[in-house]
Design a protein around this motif. Structure first.
Motif, PDB file in Angstrom:
ATOM      1  N   THR A 115     -13.125 -51.100  71.628  1.00 47.92           N
ATOM      2  CA  THR A 115     -13.862 -50.237  72.568  1.00 47.92           C
ATOM      3  C   THR A 115     -12.720 -48.964  72.872  1.00 47.92           C
ATOM      4  O   THR A 115     -11.597 -49.434  72.639  1.00 47.92           O
ATOM      5  N   THR A 116     -13.107 -47.783  72.976  1.00 51.10           N
ATOM      6  CA  THR A 116     -12.365 -46.695  73.487  1.00 51.10           C
ATOM      7  C   THR A 116     -13.194 -45.816  74.516  1.00 51.10           C
ATOM      8  O   THR A 116     -14.170 -45.869  74.430  1.00 51.10           O
ATOM      9  N   ASP A 117     -12.317 -45.129  75.261  1.00 55.39           N
ATOM     10  CA  ASP A 117     -12.957 -44.202  76.034  1.00 55.39           C
ATOM     11  C   ASP A 117     -11.881 -42.712  75.907  1.00 55.39           C
ATOM     12  O   ASP A 117     -11.191 -42.788  76.586  1.00 55.39           O
ATOM     13  N   GLU A 118     -12.427 -41.956  75.163  1.00 55.40           N
ATOM     14  CA  GLU A 118     -11.363 -40.900  74.572  1.00 55.40           C
ATOM     15  C   GLU A 118     -12.022 -39.738  74.319  1.00 55.40           C
ATOM     16  O   GLU A 118     -12.862 -39.705  73.475  1.00 55.40           O
ATOM     17  N   PHE A 119     -11.442 -38.374  74.548  1.00 56.36           N
ATOM     18  CA  PHE A 119     -11.977 -37.374  74.221  1.00 56.36           C
ATOM     19  C   PHE A 119     -11.071 -36.947  73.096  1.00 56.36           C
ATOM     20  O   PHE A 119     -10.077 -36.937  72.828  1.00 56.36           O
ATOM     21  N   TRP A 120     -11.872 -35.979  71.925  1.00 58.95           N
ATOM     22  CA  TRP A 120     -11.169 -35.528  70.873  1.00 58.95           C
ATOM     23  C   TRP A 120     -12.109 -34.684  70.238  1.00 58.95           C
ATOM     24  O   TRP A 120     -13.161 -34.272  70.658  1.00 58.95           O
ATOM     25  N   GLY A 121     -11.403 -33.718  69.211  1.00 61.86           N
ATOM     26  CA  GLY A 121     -12.126 -32.760  68.395  1.00 61.86           C
ATOM     27  C   GLY A 121     -12.657 -31.698  69.375  1.00 61.86           C
ATOM     28  O   GLY A 121     -13.567 -31.241  69.283  1.00 61.86           O
ATOM     29  N   PRO A 122     -11.823 -30.856  70.027  1.00 59.98           N
ATOM     30  CA  PRO A 122     -11.885 -29.842  70.935  1.00 59.98           C
ATOM     31  C   PRO A 122     -12.443 -28.730  70.020  1.00 59.98           C
ATOM     32  O   PRO A 122     -11.682 -28.399  69.010  1.00 59.98           O
ATOM     33  N   SER A 123     -13.389 -27.839  70.530  1.00 60.66           N
ATOM     34  CA  SER A 123     -13.495 -26.505  70.179  1.00 60.66           C
ATOM     35  C   SER A 123     -13.658 -25.640  71.019  1.00 60.66           C
ATOM     36  O   SER A 123     -14.417 -25.746  72.261  1.00 60.66           O
ATOM     37  N   VAL A 124     -12.762 -24.220  71.234  1.00 59.98           N
ATOM     38  CA  VAL A 124     -12.857 -23.607  72.307  1.00 59.98           C
ATOM     39  C   VAL A 124     -13.109 -22.260  72.038  1.00 59.98           C
ATOM     40  O   VAL A 124     -12.870 -21.702  70.803  1.00 59.98           O
ATOM     41  N   HIS A 125     -14.054 -21.744  72.757  1.00 65.73           N
ATOM     42  CA  HIS A 125     -14.475 -20.329  72.312  1.00 65.73           C
ATOM     43  C   HIS A 125     -14.206 -19.387  73.744  1.00 65.73           C
ATOM     44  O   HIS A 125     -14.413 -19.922  74.975  1.00 65.73           O
ATOM     45  N   TRP A 126     -13.948 -17.945  73.597  1.00 68.87           N
ATOM     46  CA  TRP A 126     -14.194 -17.160  74.816  1.00 68.87           C
ATOM     47  C   TRP A 126     -15.424 -16.834  75.110  1.00 68.87           C
ATOM     48  O   TRP A 126     -16.143 -16.209  74.175  1.00 68.87           O
ATOM     49  N   ASN A 127     -15.975 -16.884  76.235  1.00 70.64           N
ATOM     50  CA  ASN A 127     -17.432 -16.512  76.449  1.00 70.64           C
ATOM     51  C   ASN A 127     -17.516 -15.321  77.276  1.00 70.64           C
ATOM     52  O   ASN A 127     -17.068 -15.131  78.390  1.00 70.64           O
ATOM     53  N   THR A 128     -18.001 -14.354  76.532  1.00 68.17           N
ATOM     54  CA  THR A 128     -18.076 -13.097  77.204  1.00 68.17           C
ATOM     55  C   THR A 128     -19.013 -12.881  78.333  1.00 68.17           C
ATOM     56  O   THR A 128     -18.856 -12.020  79.408  1.00 68.17           O
ATOM     57  N   TYR A 129     -19.943 -13.751  78.740  1.00 68.13           N
ATOM     58  CA  TYR A 129     -21.005 -13.734  79.509  1.00 68.13           C
ATOM     59  C   TYR A 129     -20.185 -14.447  80.949  1.00 68.13           C
ATOM     60  O   TYR A 129     -20.270 -13.876  82.058  1.00 68.13           O
ATOM     61  N   LEU A 130     -19.659 -15.318  80.603  1.00 70.70           N
ATOM     62  CA  LEU A 130     -19.014 -16.104  82.010  1.00 70.70           C
ATOM     63  C   LEU A 130     -17.817 -15.839  82.162  1.00 70.70           C
ATOM     64  O   LEU A 130     -17.151 -15.686  83.285  1.00 70.70           O
ATOM     65  N   GLN A 131     -16.946 -14.878  81.104  1.00 73.63           N
ATOM     66  CA  GLN A 131     -15.743 -14.614  81.537  1.00 73.63           C
ATOM     67  C   GLN A 131     -14.785 -15.510  81.484  1.00 73.63           C
ATOM     68  O   GLN A 131     -13.809 -15.520  82.486  1.00 73.63           O
ATOM     69  N   MET A 132     -14.943 -16.630  80.799  1.00 72.45           N
ATOM     70  CA  MET A 132     -14.099 -17.818  80.732  1.00 72.45           C
ATOM     71  C   MET A 132     -14.067 -18.594  79.156  1.00 72.45           C
ATOM     72  O   MET A 132     -14.730 -18.077  78.682  1.00 72.45           O
ATOM     73  N   TYR A 133     -13.157 -19.280  79.064  1.00 75.86           N
ATOM     74  CA  TYR A 133     -13.007 -20.153  78.236  1.00 75.86           C
ATOM     75  C   TYR A 133     -13.733 -21.296  78.086  1.00 75.86           C
ATOM     76  O   TYR A 133     -13.567 -21.975  79.245  1.00 75.86           O
ATOM     77  N   VAL A 134     -14.579 -21.722  77.161  1.00 82.23           N
ATOM     78  CA  VAL A 134     -15.174 -22.803  77.129  1.00 82.23           C
ATOM     79  C   VAL A 134     -14.746 -23.774  75.997  1.00 82.23           C
ATOM     80  O   VAL A 134     -14.486 -23.335  74.958  1.00 82.23           O
ATOM     81  N   MET A 135     -14.528 -25.230  76.284  1.00 76.74           N
ATOM     82  CA  MET A 135     -14.137 -26.061  75.524  1.00 76.74           C
ATOM     83  C   MET A 135     -15.300 -27.275  75.217  1.00 76.74           C
ATOM     84  O   MET A 135     -15.733 -27.623  76.286  1.00 76.74           O
ATOM     85  N   LEU A 136     -15.813 -27.423  74.150  1.00 75.72           N
ATOM     86  CA  LEU A 136     -16.873 -28.427  73.825  1.00 75.72           C
ATOM     87  C   LEU A 136     -15.976 -29.622  73.215  1.00 75.72           C
ATOM     88  O   LEU A 136     -15.047 -29.481  72.325  1.00 75.72           O
TER      89      LEU A 136
END
Length: 366
Positions: A268-289
């Motif tokens: 088993t594991t519990d780990e985040f991986w494979g981030p994808s980051v974009h600048w969201n012009t509507y939120l005026q924030m960076y978003v990471m999936l």
């Protein structure tokens, strides 16, 4: 596919026990929600992030180009927009670094040159005899013909040499860095790399961050700085490795550390991986999936989202909140805005992709 889950910016912060800064607390309270949409597939096979770039052809026509990678070989497709991409044609990289190459991020320059950053997997058998696993690392390349051919710029980030776990239950890696995305800051000063760190110690596993001065884009080897304990640390030193020089980099402090590691005795594991980051012009924030793995075979617990107003302080990313149960690897957006929407820039609505396929729109609200 799992059910859709609305996402809010939680008051509970997971990042090393920190609390949100005043700036973040005063920011928008973003939400993300998926809604069904007609199925769409990129024209190339996909097993990594797929960068998208708007650029003009030699005839001056504005076209959308998408690079896809599969089984360690990148390809490039182009078209008038996302729905009219042509066949993905193989791309070359000279000289080839060995192993497999997945082109995960592209940042275009104002003169039309593309700077590409790739995930490179080298056989682990040299340090773990008899192993069929690999060691990922990150390299850089440059293209002047819309991604058809690439000039090698070198390996720019590796895990510390010797920190391998040859007995790991991770089905792919014995250590390494990769599965990443890259974002250029608003001042075109620094490139920020958000990458998966597969260190031997669980305390050093998770999503880490490094940065490279944009001014060093043509000679990036040895220039990467890794975020560790609130400071950006340069490469420690260079050591000979055959006909090459290997730079020794620091291990990054995870932004989102592992709760159950890759390399312990269990599966088993519990780990985040494979981030994808974009600048969201509507939120005026960076978003990471993010992917969240539940076992060492990378089976998915879910897809998550995190937000930040800035790139230069990794501590202020919000606690990841679930947007989808289960799901597939490599969640990312491609913006819908003609001429500007890419995997790095999107607005209130965007296409949500996993493994090169989109069956959802993602809607950001505040």
């Amino acid at each position: 596919m799992g059910q859709f889950i609305a996402v809010t910016l939680a008051s509970v912060w997971l990042v090393l026990g920190t609390q949100p800064s005043a700036q973040t607390s005063q920011a928008l309270n973003p939400q993300a929600k998926l809604s069904s949409a007609p199925k769409m597939r990129l024209t190339g096979e996909v097993d990594s992030n797929s960068p998208a770039i708007w650029d003009r052809t030699d005839r001056g026509l504005l076209r959308l180009f998408v690079m896809t990678s599969y089984s360690g070989r990148p390809s490039t497709a182009g078209g008038r927009n996302l729905t009219s991409l042509g066949v993905a044609e193989p791309s070359s990289l000279d000289p080839w670094p060995g192993g497999g190459v997945w082109m995960e991020a592209i940042v275009p320059d104002v003169d039309g040159t593309w700077y590409g950053y790739y995930h490179n997997e080298m056989p682990a058998s040299t340090v773990c005899p008899g192993s069929d696993k690999v060691i990922p690392r990150i390299g850089a390349a440059r293209s002047r013909d819309h991604g058809r051919t690439w000039e090698q710029l070198g390996i720019i980030l590796e895990a510390p040499f010797g920190a391998f776990d040859c007995g790991t239950n991770n089905v792919f890696f014995v250590n390494g860095v990769g599965d990443f995305s890259v974002q250029l800051d608003e001042d075109s000063r620094d490139l920020y790399f958000f990458f998966s760190q597969y260190e031997r110690s669980m305390a050093q596993q998770g999503i880490a961050v490094a940065r490279l001065a944009w001014a060093d884009r043509d000679e990036p080897v040895g220039k990467m700085m890794v975020w560790r304990t609130r400071v950006w640390l340069p490469a420690a030193r260079a050591v000979p490795r055959g006909d090459e020089v290997m730079w020794l980099y620091n291990t990054g402090t995870p932004v989102f550390p592992a709760l159950d590691g890759w390399h312990d005795e269990g599966t088993t594991t519990d780990e985040f991986w494979g981030p994808s980051v974009h600048w969201n012009t509507y939120l005026q924030m960076y978003v990471m999936l993010l992917n969240r793995a539940k076992d060492t075979k990378y089976d998915q617990e879910g897809i998550y989202v995190s937000y930040s107003p800035r790139l230069d302080d990794p501590r202020i990313w919000s606690a990841p909140m679930k947007v989808l149960n289960g799901g597939s690897w490599y969640p990312q957006v491609i913006g819908l805005e003609e001429g500007t929407g890419t995997d790095k820039v999107a607005g209130e609505w965007a296409r949500f992709f996993m493994q090169g396929t989109s069956q959802y729109l993602i809607h950001f609200t505040r």
